[in-house]
Write a protein that holds these residues in place. Structure first.
Motif, PDB file in Angstrom:
ATOM      1  N   ILE A 185       0.843  -1.207   0.000  1.00  0.00           N
ATOM      2  CA  ILE A 185       0.000   0.000   0.000  1.00  0.00           C
ATOM      3  C   ILE A 185       0.875   1.254   0.000  1.00  0.00           C
ATOM      4  O   ILE A 185       0.533   2.270  -0.607  1.00  0.00           O
ATOM      5  N   ASN A 186       2.013   1.190   0.658  1.00  0.00           N
ATOM      6  CA  ASN A 186       2.911   2.341   0.622  1.00  0.00           C
ATOM      7  C   ASN A 186       3.389   2.632  -0.785  1.00  0.00           C
ATOM      8  O   ASN A 186       3.530   3.777  -1.190  1.00  0.00           O
ATOM      9  N   LYS A 187       3.625   1.558  -1.541  1.00  0.00           N
ATOM     10  CA  LYS A 187       4.101   1.727  -2.911  1.00  0.00           C
ATOM     11  C   LYS A 187       3.029   2.317  -3.813  1.00  0.00           C
ATOM     12  O   LYS A 187       3.284   3.197  -4.622  1.00  0.00           O
ATOM     13  N   VAL A 188       1.835   1.791  -3.676  1.00  0.00           N
ATOM     14  CA  VAL A 188       0.809   2.110  -4.666  1.00  0.00           C
ATOM     15  C   VAL A 188       0.097   3.436  -4.376  1.00  0.00           C
ATOM     16  O   VAL A 188      -0.315   4.132  -5.301  1.00  0.00           O
ATOM     17  N   THR A 189      -0.044   3.778  -3.103  1.00  0.00           N
ATOM     18  CA  THR A 189      -0.747   5.027  -2.776  1.00  0.00           C
ATOM     19  C   THR A 189       0.184   5.968  -2.034  1.00  0.00           C
ATOM     20  O   THR A 189       1.357   5.675  -1.836  1.00  0.00           O
ATOM     21  N   ARG A 190      -0.389   7.094  -1.602  1.00  0.00           N
ATOM     22  CA  ARG A 190       0.432   8.038  -0.859  1.00  0.00           C
ATOM     23  C   ARG A 190       0.406   7.778   0.638  1.00  0.00           C
ATOM     24  O   ARG A 190       0.868   8.593   1.417  1.00  0.00           O
ATOM     25  N   ALA A 191      -0.195   6.629   0.993  1.00  0.00           N
ATOM     26  CA  ALA A 191      -0.278   6.339   2.429  1.00  0.00           C
ATOM     27  C   ALA A 191       1.095   6.040   2.998  1.00  0.00           C
ATOM     28  O   ALA A 191       1.998   5.607   2.287  1.00  0.00           O
ATOM     29  N   ASP A 192       1.240   6.255   4.275  1.00  0.00           N
ATOM     30  CA  ASP A 192       2.532   6.053   4.927  1.00  0.00           C
ATOM     31  C   ASP A 192       2.328   5.126   6.113  1.00  0.00           C
ATOM     32  O   ASP A 192       2.353   5.546   7.267  1.00  0.00           O
ATOM     33  N   VAL A 193       2.096   3.851   5.817  1.00  0.00           N
ATOM     34  CA  VAL A 193       1.818   2.891   6.897  1.00  0.00           C
ATOM     35  C   VAL A 193       3.140   2.364   7.445  1.00  0.00           C
ATOM     36  O   VAL A 193       4.099   2.158   6.699  1.00  0.00           O
ATOM     37  N   GLU A 194       3.166   2.133   8.743  1.00  0.00           N
ATOM     38  CA  GLU A 194       4.405   1.658   9.374  1.00  0.00           C
ATOM     39  C   GLU A 194       4.750   0.255   8.899  1.00  0.00           C
ATOM     40  O   GLU A 194       3.883  -0.631   8.876  1.00  0.00           O
ATOM     41  N   VAL A 195       5.978   0.042   8.521  1.00  0.00           N
ATOM     42  CA  VAL A 195       6.441  -1.284   8.092  1.00  0.00           C
ATOM     43  C   VAL A 195       7.567  -1.697   9.020  1.00  0.00           C
ATOM     44  O   VAL A 195       8.580  -1.005   9.110  1.00  0.00           O
ATOM     45  N   GLN A 196       7.360  -2.772   9.750  1.00  0.00           N
ATOM     46  CA  GLN A 196       8.380  -3.219  10.705  1.00  0.00           C
ATOM     47  C   GLN A 196       8.535  -4.728  10.608  1.00  0.00           C
ATOM     48  O   GLN A 196       7.635  -5.419  10.143  1.00  0.00           O
ATOM     49  N   PRO A 197       9.675  -5.269  11.063  1.00  0.00           N
ATOM     50  CA  PRO A 197       9.884  -6.723  10.938  1.00  0.00           C
ATOM     51  C   PRO A 197       9.046  -7.580  11.879  1.00  0.00           C
ATOM     52  O   PRO A 197       8.937  -8.779  11.680  1.00  0.00           O
ATOM     53  N   TYR A 198       8.409  -6.988  12.882  1.00  0.00           N
ATOM     54  CA  TYR A 198       7.660  -7.852  13.799  1.00  0.00           C
ATOM     55  C   TYR A 198       6.215  -7.988  13.336  1.00  0.00           C
ATOM     56  O   TYR A 198       5.682  -7.131  12.625  1.00  0.00           O
TER      57      TYR A 198
END
Lengths: 531, 161
Positions: A185-198
């Motif tokens: 979703i971060n790639k496709v839209t302008r949203a900035d959702v948290e991406v973490q390894p856990y």
């Protein structure tokens, strides 16, 4: 009753604040002065007014709370279900019910005490009645403390929910935790959702918007779902399930090919089959994510069989990588197209279509002769397109020059000037001369005008305009002048002399003060000493 | 870079000097010094304030209509730079300046001529009226008067005889 605008709900005050607010309002907005000797009806009216005013305020405020909060039956089932998941339908309804009861109780209290007040026969009695009424109302409200707190928390959380329109075009992402939904979703839209390894980084639904074919699309990111039966699911997973269940969207089931999420492919397949029923009537695409780490072709035989099975069933499987952007566009276009066709189909089947169908008509221009008219692309456009593809820098940019020269760089726009003689581009142009602006004199015909002016000047000189006219004055005139100056001097002296004449003798100046004769007589000894 | 004119006194305002005031109707006023600025704030009319160029021109004390003054004119569309044209302009400018100053000076002198004549007439009338302040009426004519008296007596004597 806000349908999708949960942000307009009024703030729910705490019980203590509520009471303080209302009581101080009563204090300020009703008359405050009453005396024993007033007529009894006036005293009664005074206190009744206070009781009614307080009741009115409570009633208004509580009704507003009741109407502001959405009724779970009146809003879209998606939101109803979401709120049930998040806030527990029963608790919510109970809280609102309590508020309603409190409102009715307050009304009753006020009614009773107003009735009693009619029989109050002194100021003291009426005052006590009013005190009792107000006290009871406040106690009723004090008991609602828990409900009010709960509703305030609900309101705050509700206002922060993402505005998901259940009726518009949506893409829904689902899968195990950590497979790469938020990265997508971060790639496709302008949203900035948290991406973490856990796992469970995303704990609630997130919306992003993107454009495709001149239309607005919603992309909904869900928290990951684990594989257990519905009853055992926790709140976070239930949000994802609710979204899946209610939103009419295209579903993108994300699988992690490299098994970095911590779950094997067979587990992911299990989950897929378990939630299969939720995908009914929705265009489905399986995204094999993280293909930069491991491609499907590199997998073992059985795992490849998994994907082969899926494709055999008619489910589109696309390899993607949110990191390298591989296949992301493909997924997007595929999903959007399928969803559009699906929606159009549904619309065609419904009854509303016929209204529109009558008005739709595709006009095609009729051929008027047999001449071929193919599309025409000018040569320049083709060359430019080719140049774009090769991607060579056309000319040296100012920026490049700046970087090259470093500190010595000065912005020199004169070199871009379009002059008749390009060698003059580097000239330093004079601007000012002796207080005049040269630009004010510049004129292509200046030499002609200058000539005319000079001719005029010559003519004038010839006519004798500029001759210095010092008339040689004759002797007589000079003598007269001298005599006149002498006369003037003499006059001035005479005037001065007459001014100096002392016609009136010594006079006391204006600034001197009057002195009483008595005083002078009394002070004669002092004056005698000093003189 | 331009040398502007002060709105109040029409003096040249060099870059880095003076003040500019921009009004709400987008008209800007430049002032060469605070004297002009303060006068403007007092709403004084420069055409009536005697020391300003605007007053002098409107009252006819300075040369207003002249060909030499038409050379310096603010143009709204600038002319493209051309080395030859610019150098010609510089030469012409200096010549025009000379002629302009000459004409302005001549104008003022002509204006003051009348004053000279009035002065002359005043001197003559002064002398005529008040010569008695410095000279006694018949000072320096003693010998003449004596001769006249003698002549008169002689005539009288003649008459008597």
């Amino acid at each position: 009753m806000a349908l999708y605008n949960f942000k307009k709900i009024m703030v729910v005050p705490t019980a203590k604040d509520f009471i303080d607010l209302t009581l101080s309002k009563t204090q300020r907005k009703t008359p405050t002065v009453v005396h024993k000797h007033y007529q009894i009806h006036r005293i009664r009216h005074f206190y009744m007014r206070k009781v009614k005013f307080t009741q009115q305020n409570y009633h208004d405020r509580l009704s507003q709370i009741l109407t502001d909060f959405p009724k779970l039956d009146d809003i879209h089932p998606f939101y109803a279900d979401l709120m049930n998941v998040l806030y527990d339908k029963d608790h919510y309804k109970l809280a609102l019910g309590q508020i309603n009861i409190a409102k009715n109780l307050i009304d009753n209290v006020a009614k009773d005490y107003v009735r009693l007040m009619k029989y109050g026969d002194s100021l003291y009695r009426c005052k006590q009645l009013k005190r009792a009424a107000l006290g009871r109302m406040c106690t009723i409200l004090k008991r609602q403390k828990q409900s009010l707190e709960y509703l305030e928390q609900v309101r705050q959380h509700l206002s922060r929910l993402p505005t998901i329109d259940p009726n518009t075009r949506t893409l829904l992402l689902c899968g195990y935790p950590n497979v790469g939904k938020s990265s997508f979703i971060n790639k496709v839209t302008r949203a900035d959702v948290e991406v973490q390894p856990y796992a469970f980084t995303t704990k609630s639904l997130f919306v992003g918007h993107m454009d495709y074919k001149y239309l607005r699309w919603q992309v909904v990111d869900t928290p990951g779902i684990l594989d257990h039966p519905l009853e055992e699911r926790n709140t976070i997973e239930m949000q994802a399930i609710t979204a899946l269940a209610h939103l009419r969207s295209a579903v993108l089931y994300v699988m992690d090919v490299s098994e970095q999420c911590g779950h094997t492919l067979s587990q992911q397949l299990e989950l897929f089959n378990n939630i299969r029923p939720l995908f009914a009537n929705k265009p489905l695409i399986v995204m094999a994510n993280k293909c930069d780490v491991r491609k499907i072709s590199e997998l073992s035989e059985e795992n490849q069989k998994v994907f082969a099975d899926l494709t055999a069933e008619g489910v589109t499987v696309i390899e993607t990588s949110a990191l390298t952007d591989e296949g992301v566009m493909q997924v997007k276009t595929e999903a959007c197209d399928r969803l559009l066709t699906h929606r159009v189909d549904t619309k065609m089947k419904s009854k509303k279509v016929h209204d529109v169908l009558n008005r739709l008509h595709l006009a095609v221009p009729a051929k008027r002769d047999q001449k071929e008219r193919p599309p025409f692309i000018p040569e320049g456009a083709l060359i430019r397109r080719k140049a774009m593809e090769t991607d060579t820098p056309k000319r040296k940019l100012e920026r490049d020059l700046e970087v090259e020269l470093g500190e010595d760089y000065t912005l020199d726009l004169q070199k871009y000037w379009d002059l008749m003689n390009p060698e003059e581009k580097e000239d330093k142009i004079p601007e000012i001369w002796e207080g005049h602006n040269i630009a004010d004199y510049v004129d292509p015909e200046i030499m002609k005008r200058l000539e005319e002016l000079e001719q005029e000047e010559e003519l004038r000189e010839k006519a004798g305009e500029y001759d210095s006219e010092e008339e040689s004055e004759d002797e007589e005139m000079k003598e007269i002048r001298q005599l006149a100056s002498q006369i003037r001097e003499k006059r001035k002296l005479k005037i001065l002399a007459s001014k100096e004449k002392d016609k009136q003798g010594p006079r006391i100046p204006r600034t001197a003060k009057k002195v009483w004769r008595e005083r002078l007589w009394r002070r004669r000894w002092v004056i005698w000493v000093w003189t | 870079m331009r040398i502007e004119k002060c709105y109040f006194c029409s003096a040249p305002v060099y870059p880095g000097h003076g003040m500019m005031f921009v009004r709400n109707d987008c008209k800007s006023f430049r002032f060469c010094r605070s004297k002009c600025h303060r006068n403007f704030k007092k709403k004084r009319n420069p055409r009536k304030t005697r020391w300003t160029k605007a007053f002098r021109k409107s009252a006819g004390k300075e040369l207003t209509l002249d060909n030499a003054l038409e050379f310096e004119k603010r143009r709204n569309i600038p002319v493209k730079y051309n080395r030859e044209l610019w150098s010609k302009t510089m030469v012409a400018m200096k010549k025009v300046e000379v002629i302009k100053t000459k004409r302005q000076a001549r104008f003022i002198i002509n204006r003051l001529k009348k004053g000279k004549e009035l002065e002359k007439a005043a001197d003559i009338s002064e002398v005529k009226k008040n010569i008695h302040l410095i000279k006694a009426p018949h000072a320096g004519q003693a010998k003449q008067l004596e001769d006249k008296m003698v002549q008169k007596l002689a005539e009288d004597v003649h008459m008597d005889e």
